[in-house]
Write a protein that holds these residues in place. Structure first.
Motif, mmCIF file in Angstrom:
data_model
loop_
_atom_site.group_PDB
_atom_site.id
_atom_site.type_symbol
_atom_site.label_atom_id
_atom_site.label_comp_id
_atom_site.label_asym_id
_atom_site.label_seq_id
_atom_site.Cartn_x
_atom_site.Cartn_y
_atom_site.Cartn_z
ATOM 1 N N PRO A 209 0.803 -1.232 0.000
ATOM 2 C CA PRO A 209 0.000 0.000 0.000
ATOM 3 C C PRO A 209 0.831 1.275 0.000
ATOM 4 C CG PRO A 209 0.141 -0.889 2.204
ATOM 5 C CD PRO A 209 0.810 -1.883 1.307
ATOM 6 N N SER A 210 0.242 2.336 -0.546
ATOM 7 C CA SER A 210 0.823 3.671 -0.462
ATOM 8 C C SER A 210 0.464 4.273 0.898
ATOM 9 C CB SER A 210 0.269 4.559 -1.576
ATOM 10 O OG SER A 210 -1.123 4.787 -1.369
ATOM 11 N N ALA A 211 1.061 5.413 1.213
ATOM 12 C CA ALA A 211 0.759 6.100 2.466
ATOM 13 C C ALA A 211 -0.715 6.473 2.542
ATOM 14 C CB ALA A 211 1.636 7.344 2.612
ATOM 15 N N ASP A 212 -1.280 6.928 1.430
ATOM 16 C CA ASP A 212 -2.691 7.305 1.401
ATOM 17 C C ASP A 212 -3.592 6.088 1.591
ATOM 18 O OD1 ASP A 212 -2.117 9.975 1.063
ATOM 19 O OD2 ASP A 212 -2.463 9.977 -1.105
ATOM 20 N N LEU A 215 -3.623 5.156 5.325
ATOM 21 C CA LEU A 215 -4.490 6.061 6.080
ATOM 22 C C LEU A 215 -5.953 5.762 5.803
ATOM 23 C CD1 LEU A 215 -4.879 8.478 7.965
ATOM 24 C CD2 LEU A 215 -4.580 9.984 5.972
ATOM 25 N N ASP A 216 -6.284 5.521 4.544
ATOM 26 C CA ASP A 216 -7.667 5.240 4.177
ATOM 27 C C ASP A 216 -8.168 3.970 4.847
ATOM 28 O OD1 ASP A 216 -9.983 6.011 2.479
ATOM 29 O OD2 ASP A 216 -9.630 4.052 1.586
ATOM 30 N N ALA A 217 -7.302 2.986 4.996
ATOM 31 C CA ALA A 217 -7.720 1.724 5.622
ATOM 32 C C ALA A 217 -8.157 1.935 7.061
ATOM 33 C CB ALA A 217 -6.585 0.704 5.555
ATOM 34 N N ILE A 218 -7.431 2.774 7.817
ATOM 35 C CA ILE A 218 -7.850 2.980 9.205
ATOM 36 C C ILE A 218 -9.047 3.926 9.285
ATOM 37 C CG2 ILE A 218 -5.566 2.429 10.125
ATOM 38 C CD1 ILE A 218 -5.265 5.442 10.797
ATOM 39 N N ILE A 219 -9.221 4.782 8.283
ATOM 40 C CA ILE A 219 -10.431 5.617 8.240
ATOM 41 C C ILE A 219 -11.665 4.732 8.033
ATOM 42 C CG2 ILE A 219 -11.668 7.353 6.890
ATOM 43 C CD1 ILE A 219 -8.936 8.688 6.367
ATOM 44 N N VAL A 220 -11.561 3.775 7.111
ATOM 45 C CA VAL A 220 -12.674 2.850 6.879
ATOM 46 C C VAL A 220 -12.939 2.024 8.135
ATOM 47 C CG1 VAL A 220 -13.513 0.894 5.523
ATOM 48 C CG2 VAL A 220 -12.232 2.726 4.403
ATOM 49 N N ALA A 221 -11.869 1.499 8.735
ATOM 50 C CA ALA A 221 -12.021 0.679 9.943
ATOM 51 C C ALA A 221 -12.657 1.488 11.069
ATOM 52 C CB ALA A 221 -10.661 0.136 10.378
ATOM 53 N N GLY A 222 -12.190 2.718 11.252
ATOM 54 C CA GLY A 222 -12.717 3.554 12.319
ATOM 55 C C GLY A 222 -14.158 3.959 12.097
ATOM 56 N N THR A 223 -14.508 4.269 10.849
ATOM 57 C CA THR A 223 -15.882 4.662 10.540
ATOM 58 C C THR A 223 -16.823 3.472 10.687
ATOM 59 O OG1 THR A 223 -15.004 6.291 8.967
ATOM 60 C CG2 THR A 223 -17.347 5.814 8.843
#
Length: 272
Positions: A209-212, A215-223
């Motif tokens: 994965p890229s840095a973005d 970050l997106d993976a934990i945003i999805v997990a958190g949401t």
């Protein structure tokens, strides 16, 4: 937000090796099963390094830390780094005692984390910011929590997720705030610990994965997790703590990409 990760986790069934505390092990394992991941709950020194050759992610939780468990965490973390597996560190009570301060310092000196996920008090300790915390609780302080998250992310060159009334997810340069949570999470011991495991599962299904993308993976997990909490807290008495725990596991098992898209769209329309 790449909500297709929700189905990706269920299809891949990532193996998440979790070295965690005795208070939360059962809920963490069941929560991983609920989202479609597979838990591996072992802190046996003689096997933890080997596990990093076939798992998808490693989660290290300091909740009931002792010297033997610390040895297992160091062996597992170093092996995970060598095998390019994501490592989530949950620094439970990091600033509560001198021993815990020494433990988290040793872990972060020896292991490269992909994500540090904790509450405001724990992350304030890592940022050397004055904070009043009670044991493993978040506590209170006058510092800006978003700044704390970004300081720690830059210091350790990793993702940081501070959960609380507003969740803060950052890689040090990009920051996302999630206001979707419920105060009922604080009534369930280990709700944050389970969140760390969920993040581990979502990081574990990424391929180079890229840095973005990280970050997106934990945003999805958190949401996903905060929405599950909101739905779990609907239509029950505030004193029914056991009901919230049961409902949370149920909601984690049924939320899909379509549900999350609809929720985000509805929430955005009502808060424009």
């Amino acid at each position: 937000m790449n909500v297709t990760l929700i189905e990706q986790v269920r299809q891949i069934n990532p193996l998440v090796h979790t070295i965690t505390n005795l208070v939360v092990a059962n809920d963490s394992a069941n929560g991983l099963l609920a989202i479609g991941a597979s838990p591996f709950m072992s802190n046996t020194v003689r096997e933890v390094a080997e596990i990093q050759t076939f798992n998808h992610a490693l989660v290290l939780n300091m909740g009931t830390i002792n010297d033997e468990q610390l040895e297992a965490m160091l062996l597992a973390g170093k092996a995970a780094n060598q095998n390019n597996k994501p490592v989530v560190i949950d620094p439970v009570g990091a600033g509560a005692t001198q021993y815990r301060k020494q433990v988290i310092q040793e872990l972060l000196e020896e292991i490269k984390p992909t994500l540090i996920r904790g509450n405001a008090g724990e992350l304030a300790s890592l940022a050397n910011v004055a904070w009043q915390a009670k044991g493993v609780d978040a506590g209170v302080g006058s510092a800006d929590v978003q700044s704390i998250a970004e300081i720690v992310a830059r210091k350790y060159e990793c993702l940081v997720f501070i959960s609380g009334e507003t969740d803060i997810m950052t890689n040090g340069s990009k920051t996302y705030l999630n206001h979707h949570g419920t105060p009922h999470f604080t009534s369930m011991t280990g709700s944050g610990c389970l969140l760390s495991c969920v993040c581990g599962a979502y990081l574990g299904v990424l391929d180079d994965p890229s840095a973005d993308e990280l970050l997106d993976a934990i945003i999805v997990a958190g949401t996903l997790y905060s929405l599950a909490g909101r739905l779990a807290a609907k239509d029950f008495n505030d004193r029914q703590i056991g009901t919230f725990r049961k409902n949370l596991l149920d909601q984690l098992s049924v939320i899909d990409a379509q549900t999350l898209r609809a929720f985000n769209r509805e929430w955005s329309e009502h808060h424009e």
